[in-house]
Scaffold this motif. Sequence first.
Motif, PDB file in Angstrom:
ATOM      1  N   ALA A 166       8.328   1.458   7.226  1.00  0.00           N
ATOM      2  CA  ALA A 166       9.259   1.085   6.164  1.00  0.00           C
ATOM      3  C   ALA A 166       9.691   2.277   5.326  1.00  0.00           C
ATOM      4  CB  ALA A 166       8.613   0.030   5.263  1.00  0.00           C
ATOM      5  N   LYS A 167       8.853   3.298   5.269  1.00  0.00           N
ATOM      6  CA  LYS A 167       9.148   4.462   4.434  1.00  0.00           C
ATOM      7  C   LYS A 167       9.537   5.685   5.257  1.00  0.00           C
ATOM      8  CE  LYS A 167       7.169   7.129   0.589  1.00  0.00           C
ATOM      9  NZ  LYS A 167       5.987   7.296  -0.291  1.00  0.00           N
ATOM     10  N   TYR A 168       8.937   5.820   6.434  1.00  0.00           N
ATOM     11  CA  TYR A 168       9.130   7.037   7.234  1.00  0.00           C
ATOM     12  C   TYR A 168       9.927   6.799   8.516  1.00  0.00           C
ATOM     13  CZ  TYR A 168       5.558   9.248   4.292  1.00  0.00           C
ATOM     14  OH  TYR A 168       4.854   9.768   3.230  1.00  0.00           O
ATOM     15  N   THR A 169      10.364   5.601   8.757  1.00  0.00           N
ATOM     16  CA  THR A 169      10.997   5.115   9.988  1.00  0.00           C
ATOM     17  C   THR A 169       9.918   4.815  11.031  1.00  0.00           C
ATOM     18  OG1 THR A 169      11.349   7.206  11.211  1.00  0.00           O
ATOM     19  CG2 THR A 169      13.042   6.570   9.595  1.00  0.00           C
ATOM     20  N   SER A 182      -5.891   9.007   7.519  1.00  0.00           N
ATOM     21  CA  SER A 182      -5.191   8.509   6.335  1.00  0.00           C
ATOM     22  C   SER A 182      -3.697   8.805   6.419  1.00  0.00           C
ATOM     23  CB  SER A 182      -5.783   9.152   5.077  1.00  0.00           C
ATOM     24  OG  SER A 182      -5.118   8.712   3.914  1.00  0.00           O
ATOM     25  N   ALA A 183      -3.357   9.961   6.983  1.00  0.00           N
ATOM     26  CA  ALA A 183      -1.940  10.313   7.149  1.00  0.00           C
ATOM     27  C   ALA A 183      -1.252   9.315   8.079  1.00  0.00           C
ATOM     28  CB  ALA A 183      -1.819  11.729   7.702  1.00  0.00           C
ATOM     29  N   ILE A 184      -1.941   8.929   9.150  1.00  0.00           N
ATOM     30  CA  ILE A 184      -1.380   7.942  10.080  1.00  0.00           C
ATOM     31  C   ILE A 184      -1.133   6.620   9.358  1.00  0.00           C
ATOM     32  CG2 ILE A 184      -1.795   6.588  12.165  1.00  0.00           C
ATOM     33  CD1 ILE A 184      -3.539   8.865  13.191  1.00  0.00           C
ATOM     34  N   LYS A 228       0.841  -1.199   0.000  1.00  0.00           N
ATOM     35  CA  LYS A 228       0.000   0.000   0.000  1.00  0.00           C
ATOM     36  C   LYS A 228       0.875   1.248   0.000  1.00  0.00           C
ATOM     37  CE  LYS A 228      -4.092  -1.959   2.246  1.00  0.00           C
ATOM     38  NZ  LYS A 228      -5.043  -1.842   3.373  1.00  0.00           N
ATOM     39  N   THR A 229       1.498   1.501  -1.125  1.00  0.00           N
ATOM     40  CA  THR A 229       2.369   2.668  -1.248  1.00  0.00           C
ATOM     41  C   THR A 229       1.629   3.783  -1.966  1.00  0.00           C
ATOM     42  OG1 THR A 229       3.257   1.795  -3.323  1.00  0.00           O
ATOM     43  CG2 THR A 229       4.456   1.266  -1.291  1.00  0.00           C
ATOM     44  N   THR A 230       2.022   4.994  -1.686  1.00  0.00           N
ATOM     45  CA  THR A 230       1.402   6.152  -2.318  1.00  0.00           C
ATOM     46  C   THR A 230       2.426   7.265  -2.417  1.00  0.00           C
ATOM     47  OG1 THR A 230      -0.308   7.845  -2.083  1.00  0.00           O
ATOM     48  CG2 THR A 230       0.567   6.895  -0.053  1.00  0.00           C
ATOM     49  N   ASP A 231       2.265   8.098  -3.420  1.00  0.00           N
ATOM     50  CA  ASP A 231       3.166   9.238  -3.577  1.00  0.00           C
ATOM     51  C   ASP A 231       2.794  10.373  -2.631  1.00  0.00           C
ATOM     52  OD1 ASP A 231       4.564   7.931  -5.546  1.00  0.00           O
ATOM     53  OD2 ASP A 231       3.367   8.761  -7.188  1.00  0.00           O
ATOM     54  N   LEU A 232       1.667  10.237  -1.962  1.00  0.00           N
ATOM     55  CA  LEU A 232       1.218  11.273  -1.035  1.00  0.00           C
ATOM     56  C   LEU A 232       2.150  11.336   0.167  1.00  0.00           C
ATOM     57  CD1 LEU A 232      -1.225  13.225  -0.778  1.00  0.00           C
ATOM     58  CD2 LEU A 232      -2.292  11.511   0.689  1.00  0.00           C
ATOM     59  N   ASN A 233       2.584  12.540   0.515  1.00  0.00           N
ATOM     60  CA  ASN A 233       3.469  12.710   1.667  1.00  0.00           C
ATOM     61  C   ASN A 233       2.626  12.758   2.937  1.00  0.00           C
ATOM     62  OD1 ASN A 233       5.097  14.075   3.774  1.00  0.00           O
ATOM     63  ND2 ASN A 233       6.610  14.250   2.142  1.00  0.00           N
ATOM     64  N   ALA A 234       2.816  11.779   3.798  1.00  0.00           N
ATOM     65  CA  ALA A 234       1.995  11.659   5.003  1.00  0.00           C
ATOM     66  C   ALA A 234       2.151  12.861   5.929  1.00  0.00           C
ATOM     67  CB  ALA A 234       2.356  10.377   5.750  1.00  0.00           C
ATOM     68  N   LEU A 258      23.162  12.404  11.180  1.00  0.00           N
ATOM     69  CA  LEU A 258      21.750  12.792  11.193  1.00  0.00           C
ATOM     70  C   LEU A 258      21.507  14.120  10.480  1.00  0.00           C
ATOM     71  CD1 LEU A 258      20.726  11.698  14.800  1.00  0.00           C
ATOM     72  CD2 LEU A 258      20.684  10.390  12.665  1.00  0.00           C
ATOM     73  N   LYS A 259      22.453  15.042  10.599  1.00  0.00           N
ATOM     74  CA  LYS A 259      22.291  16.332   9.919  1.00  0.00           C
ATOM     75  C   LYS A 259      22.625  16.253   8.434  1.00  0.00           C
ATOM     76  CE  LYS A 259      22.815  19.464  13.851  1.00  0.00           C
ATOM     77  NZ  LYS A 259      23.553  20.618  14.433  1.00  0.00           N
ATOM     78  N   THR A 260      23.164  15.127   7.999  1.00  0.00           N
ATOM     79  CA  THR A 260      23.503  14.967   6.580  1.00  0.00           C
ATOM     80  C   THR A 260      22.596  13.944   5.890  1.00  0.00           C
ATOM     81  OG1 THR A 260      25.156  13.253   7.078  1.00  0.00           O
ATOM     82  CG2 THR A 260      25.916  15.537   7.034  1.00  0.00           C
ATOM     83  N   LEU A 261      21.499  13.604   6.536  1.00  0.00           N
ATOM     84  CA  LEU A 261      20.564  12.646   5.946  1.00  0.00           C
ATOM     85  C   LEU A 261      20.015  13.158   4.615  1.00  0.00           C
ATOM     86  CD1 LEU A 261      18.316  11.347   8.871  1.00  0.00           C
ATOM     87  CD2 LEU A 261      19.533   9.931   7.223  1.00  0.00           C
ATOM     88  N   PRO A 262      19.868  12.280   3.623  1.00  0.00           N
ATOM     89  CA  PRO A 262      19.158  12.689   2.406  1.00  0.00           C
ATOM     90  C   PRO A 262      17.689  12.901   2.739  1.00  0.00           C
ATOM     91  CG  PRO A 262      19.612  10.331   2.366  1.00  0.00           C
ATOM     92  CD  PRO A 262      20.351  10.892   3.548  1.00  0.00           C
ATOM     93  N   ALA A 263      16.991  13.614   1.885  1.00  0.00           N
ATOM     94  CA  ALA A 263      15.578  13.905   2.133  1.00  0.00           C
ATOM     95  C   ALA A 263      14.792  12.605   2.278  1.00  0.00           C
ATOM     96  CB  ALA A 263      15.010  14.732   0.988  1.00  0.00           C
ATOM     97  N   LEU A 264      14.032  12.525   3.349  1.00  0.00           N
ATOM     98  CA  LEU A 264      13.183  11.354   3.607  1.00  0.00           C
ATOM     99  C   LEU A 264      11.775  11.827   3.932  1.00  0.00           C
ATOM    100  CD1 LEU A 264      15.544   9.255   5.923  1.00  0.00           C
ATOM    101  CD2 LEU A 264      14.978   8.747   3.550  1.00  0.00           C
ATOM    102  N   PRO A 265      10.736  11.072   3.506  1.00  0.00           N
ATOM    103  CA  PRO A 265      10.866   9.879   2.657  1.00  0.00           C
ATOM    104  C   PRO A 265      11.207  10.285   1.234  1.00  0.00           C
ATOM    105  CG  PRO A 265       8.568  10.437   2.914  1.00  0.00           C
ATOM    106  CD  PRO A 265       9.330  11.406   3.782  1.00  0.00           C
ATOM    107  N   HIS A 266      12.062   9.514   0.563  1.00  0.00           N
ATOM    108  CA  HIS A 266      12.430   9.894  -0.795  1.00  0.00           C
ATOM    109  C   HIS A 266      11.577   9.135  -1.804  1.00  0.00           C
ATOM    110  CE1 HIS A 266      15.677   7.029   0.699  1.00  0.00           C
ATOM    111  NE2 HIS A 266      14.933   6.274  -0.057  1.00  0.00           N
ATOM    112  N   PRO A 267      10.777   9.868  -2.592  1.00  0.00           N
ATOM    113  CA  PRO A 267       9.991   9.209  -3.629  1.00  0.00           C
ATOM    114  C   PRO A 267      10.895   8.571  -4.673  1.00  0.00           C
ATOM    115  CG  PRO A 267       9.923  11.588  -3.904  1.00  0.00           C
ATOM    116  CD  PRO A 267      10.603  11.319  -2.598  1.00  0.00           C
TER     117      PRO A 267
END
Length: 374
Positions: free
Chosen positions: A103-106, A95-97, A40-46, A272-281
């Motif tokens: 797996a995608k947002y930690t 829906s955001a929850i 159940k993946t979606t491009d919507l940013n939670a 942690l301050k150098t993390l790539p943007a998450l969640p990354h589409p």
Amino acid sequence: MTSSTAKPGQDLESLKKTVATLSALLTQLQTTTASSDPSKTTDLNALHLAHDTASLIRAHSTKLSLLIINKPFTPSAINTVLRELIAGPLPGLASAIETCNGAKYTEAMSKELQWRAQKVFVELGALVSAIPLDGQILSDDRKNGTGATPGKGSLAATGVLWEACDAVMELKTTGISGLMIKKAEQYRDLVKDALEELKEWGEEESDSEDEDEDSESDGEADEAQDAIDKMFGSQRHIPSDDPEKIRDRLESSKKRLQLVILMFGAVIKRRLKTLPALPHPELPAELKAKSPEDPGIVSCLDEVLKVMKKIPDITDELATAFYELDGPEIDKRMDECFFNGFAAAELLVLNWEGQKDEFTTWASKFQVAMKKGW
């Protein structure tokens, strides 16, 4: 005449039904959890969805708060606000929850959003329960929470709901990186507190020098004092002869706890301050060039956070072992604490592109320093 009096009555009955429906919905939404189905993946940013829906809930709660305390009391207007909440913002926040899966947002962000959003549902329920269903606006006592009826009043309930909405909205700005940094800083500060307490405890003098002078004191009185000390958790101090080598253990532990604190700081700054943007589409270009698969950044973050979270708890147990002058327990807790420090550094030894960098070199030196003299 009859029709003019029937309309307000009908509006009030309709309001009662809507309040009941909304209350039931809020109770149900409080059990909403993130979806465990990876398909159940979606491009919507939670986090963006949570921000927008919480903002709408906040705005609607403001309208509702004003409608129930100002004349004229208009059930139809209140009904409209409640139905709008039912139709859009509340299902949207749920829906955001569901979308914010670990797996995608930690797992950390998933649980954080769930906890904060559920707070919104609870506090909105408290405000909804304050809606007067007798056709009259709230009294000053019910508005301000000053009457004999228990409760905080509708104005205070509105304020608490605003705070809950703001907390959800804040996650969009904080992001996954910001949340990780915040938690790591909290764990580091707890270790700092434990270290300071141990330093102060180590500087306190033992009462053993006075034991000879008190040798003639009543034995029963001593036993009674020992019982009181145990009851109230009185801390023992390192005796002057120190047969268990507690002082040596303390000095070693202080040095290593300081290193653990430095480790937290290095992880925050270099990882942690150098993390790539998450969640990354989509994966960053440098990672996608190597493999189209997720390199495991999310799972790594969750694992690191679990390890870091253990350290303050173990440090507290270490301090307790010192206070009890328990040499074997001190050794055990020191091993656990420093093993987790090793593990955290090892999990992050390579940067997010899988390359060695300054932190890699520092982590190696950190591990060597932790082993010295123990």
